[in-house]
Design a protein around this motif. Structure first.
Motif, PDB file in Angstrom:
ATOM      1  N   GLY A  21       0.779  -1.230   0.000  1.00 12.95           N
ATOM      2  CA  GLY A  21       0.000   0.000   0.000  1.00 12.95           C
ATOM      3  C   GLY A  21       0.812   1.282   0.000  1.00 12.95           C
ATOM      4  O   GLY A  21       0.326   2.324   0.417  1.00 12.95           O
ATOM      5  N   THR A  26       0.806   1.784  -8.361  1.00 18.35           N
ATOM      6  CA  THR A  26       0.400   3.072  -8.936  1.00 18.35           C
ATOM      7  C   THR A  26       1.585   3.712  -9.649  1.00 18.35           C
ATOM      8  O   THR A  26       1.444   4.274 -10.741  1.00 18.35           O
ATOM      9  CB  THR A  26      -0.116   3.987  -7.801  1.00 18.35           C
ATOM     10  N   ASN A 224      -4.015  12.058  -4.067  1.00 23.15           N
ATOM     11  CA  ASN A 224      -4.938  12.631  -5.043  1.00 23.15           C
ATOM     12  C   ASN A 224      -6.051  11.630  -5.324  1.00 23.15           C
ATOM     13  O   ASN A 224      -5.788  10.492  -5.701  1.00 23.15           O
ATOM     14  CB  ASN A 224      -4.122  12.942  -6.310  1.00 23.15           C
TER      15      ASN A 224
HETATM   16  N1  LIG Z   1      -1.009   9.424  -5.032  1.00 21.88           N
HETATM   17  C1  LIG Z   1      -2.052   8.735  -4.581  1.00 21.88           C
HETATM   18  N2  LIG Z   1      -3.169   9.381  -4.169  1.00 21.88           N
HETATM   19  C2  LIG Z   1      -4.231   8.681  -3.694  1.00 21.88           C
HETATM   20  N3  LIG Z   1      -4.281   7.353  -3.606  1.00 21.88           N
HETATM   21  C3  LIG Z   1      -3.202   6.647  -3.988  1.00 21.88           C
HETATM   22  C4  LIG Z   1      -2.029   7.304  -4.495  1.00 21.88           C
HETATM   23  N4  LIG Z   1      -1.111   6.343  -4.793  1.00 21.88           N
HETATM   24  C5  LIG Z   1      -1.686   5.168  -4.497  1.00 21.88           C
HETATM   25  N5  LIG Z   1      -2.936   5.334  -4.017  1.00 21.88           N
HETATM   26  C6  LIG Z   1      -3.872   4.303  -3.571  1.00 21.88           C
HETATM   27  O1  LIG Z   1      -3.320   3.660  -2.449  1.00 21.88           O
HETATM   28  C7  LIG Z   1      -3.535   2.254  -2.512  1.00 21.88           C
HETATM   29  C8  LIG Z   1      -2.208   1.518  -2.507  1.00 21.88           C
HETATM   30  O2  LIG Z   1      -1.471   1.878  -3.679  1.00 21.88           O
HETATM   31  P1  LIG Z   1      -0.722   0.770  -4.547  1.00 21.88           P
HETATM   32  O3  LIG Z   1      -0.081   1.488  -5.672  1.00 21.88           O
HETATM   33  O4  LIG Z   1      -1.647  -0.350  -4.888  1.00 21.88           O
HETATM   34  O5  LIG Z   1       0.370   0.294  -3.506  1.00 21.88           O
HETATM   35  P2  LIG Z   1       1.277  -1.037  -3.482  1.00 21.88           P
HETATM   36  O6  LIG Z   1       1.399  -1.534  -4.880  1.00 21.88           O
HETATM   37  O7  LIG Z   1       2.570  -0.581  -2.897  1.00 21.88           O
HETATM   38  O8  LIG Z   1       0.583  -2.020  -2.603  1.00 21.88           O
HETATM   39  C9  LIG Z   1      -4.348   2.009  -3.765  1.00 21.88           C
HETATM   40  O9  LIG Z   1      -5.703   1.967  -3.420  1.00 21.88           O
HETATM   41  C10 LIG Z   1      -4.057   3.221  -4.620  1.00 21.88           C
HETATM   42  O10 LIG Z   1      -5.108   3.533  -5.508  1.00 21.88           O
END
Ligand SMILES: Nc1ncnc2c1ncn2[C@@H]1O[C@H](COP(=O)(O)OP(=O)(O)O)[C@@H](O)[C@H]1O
Ligand SMILES: [Mg+2]
Length: 267
Positions: A21, A26, A224
């Motif tokens: 998370g 992302t 965001n």
């Molecule tokens: N910049 C951001 N603003 C808002 N939400 C975000 C942002 N970056 C990631 N998220 C959200 O946070 C959560 C975790 O992100 P993710 O990219 O899946 O993390 P990981 O791959 O490290 O587990 C997801 O629900 C994603 O949509």
């Protein structure tokens, strides 16, 4: 193994942090999209059994018959598992929950840390950038990625425990460098989900910069809501809403990543 590593122009990176998370997926999706948008050919290899990168790029579960599990197990060449994403110039090797089994099966296998580097060798020349979206763990899958790549991008969420896991990750990367992959390095650390209204976010960002200096990218990814909505539409934020602050930050990050690559490989 040396001959399998990159001598041409492909840049191969892992997006890694053993915390879940923190913005790995992302970052993988949006960085890849930004690179594709400036004409780079890009491949994302999804090595998280959760398959979030695959979902976020619009490749649904029913279109993942050929996937990274079969590649790691040696059942099929990686080229067979490559599928096109919704983005021109951006291909994907998808993942499925089967990959959870691979972690256990790998333990018994020959060259268990080199499955990905060997599978990648025949196709790596086809892309300018290859990004591995890693699982939230320092397991054999992540190790396979660290052996296959040249450098690592570490997303770090601006929250209280952010630095805690970082030293373990850095130690792991060091250990892989001294054993399995002498050219491995950290390309940079990207601060994610930064909330400017939150004092803690600011403090963490300062601490990280103090600790890691210019390893930290100038670009900070803001928290965001448009970025968090995008995956449920099967699209990168950059396609879902390219004007939002999150998308704009990923465009900036991509140019920083390209600049660093040029600097590191100019010599
Ligand atoms: N910049 C951001 N603003 C808002 N939400 C975000 C942002 N970056 C990631 N998220 C959200 O946070 C959560 C975790 O992100 P993710 O990219 O899946 O993390 P990981 O791959 O490290 O587990 C997801 O629900 C994603 O949509
Ligand atoms: Mg993820």
């Amino acid at each position: 193994m040396e001959e399998l590593r990159i001598v041409g122009s492909s840049r191969i990176l892992a997006i890694a942090n053993q915390k879940g998370g923190v913005g790995k997926t992302t970052t993988a999706i949006n960085l890849a999209t930004a690179l594709a948008a400036v004409g780079k050919s890009v491949l994302i290899v999804d090595i998280d059994p959760q398959g979030n990168a695959s979902t976020g790029l619009g490749v649904d579960r029913f279109n993942r018959e050929k996937n990274v599990y079969d590649v790691i197990m040696g059942h099929i060449p990686m080229a067979d598992a490559v599928c096109e994403s919704v983005i021109p110039n951006l291909d994907l090797v998808p993942s499925t929950p089967d990959l959870t089994g691979a972690e256990l099966e790998l333990i018994e296998m020959d060259r268990r840390s080199h499955r990905l580097v060997e599978a990648l060798a025949p196709i790596k020349g086809n892309y300018d950038y290859i990004l591995f979206d890693c699982p939230p763990s320092l397991n054999l899958l992540t190790l396979n990625a660290l052996v296959a790549v040249q450098s690592v991008i570490v997303p770090l969420q601006c929250e209280f425990f952010a630095l805690e896991g970082l030293s373990l990750l850095i130690k792991t990367i060091e250990r892989v460098r001294t054993t399995l992959n002498p050219s491995l390095e950290i390309q940079g650390v990207v601060l994610t989900m930064f909330d400017k209204r939150n004092k803690l976010s600011d403090q963490v960002a300062q601490d990280v910069r103090e600790y890691l200096g210019d390893k930290v990218y100038q670009t900070v990814i803001p928290r965001n809501v448009r970025v968090s909505e995008a995956p449920s539409h099967g699209k990168p934020a950059l396609i879902y809403d390219h004007r939002c602050a999150g998308s704009q930050a990923y465009i900036k990050l991509a140019s920083e990543v390209i600049r660093r690559e040029k600097r590191q490989f100019a010599a």
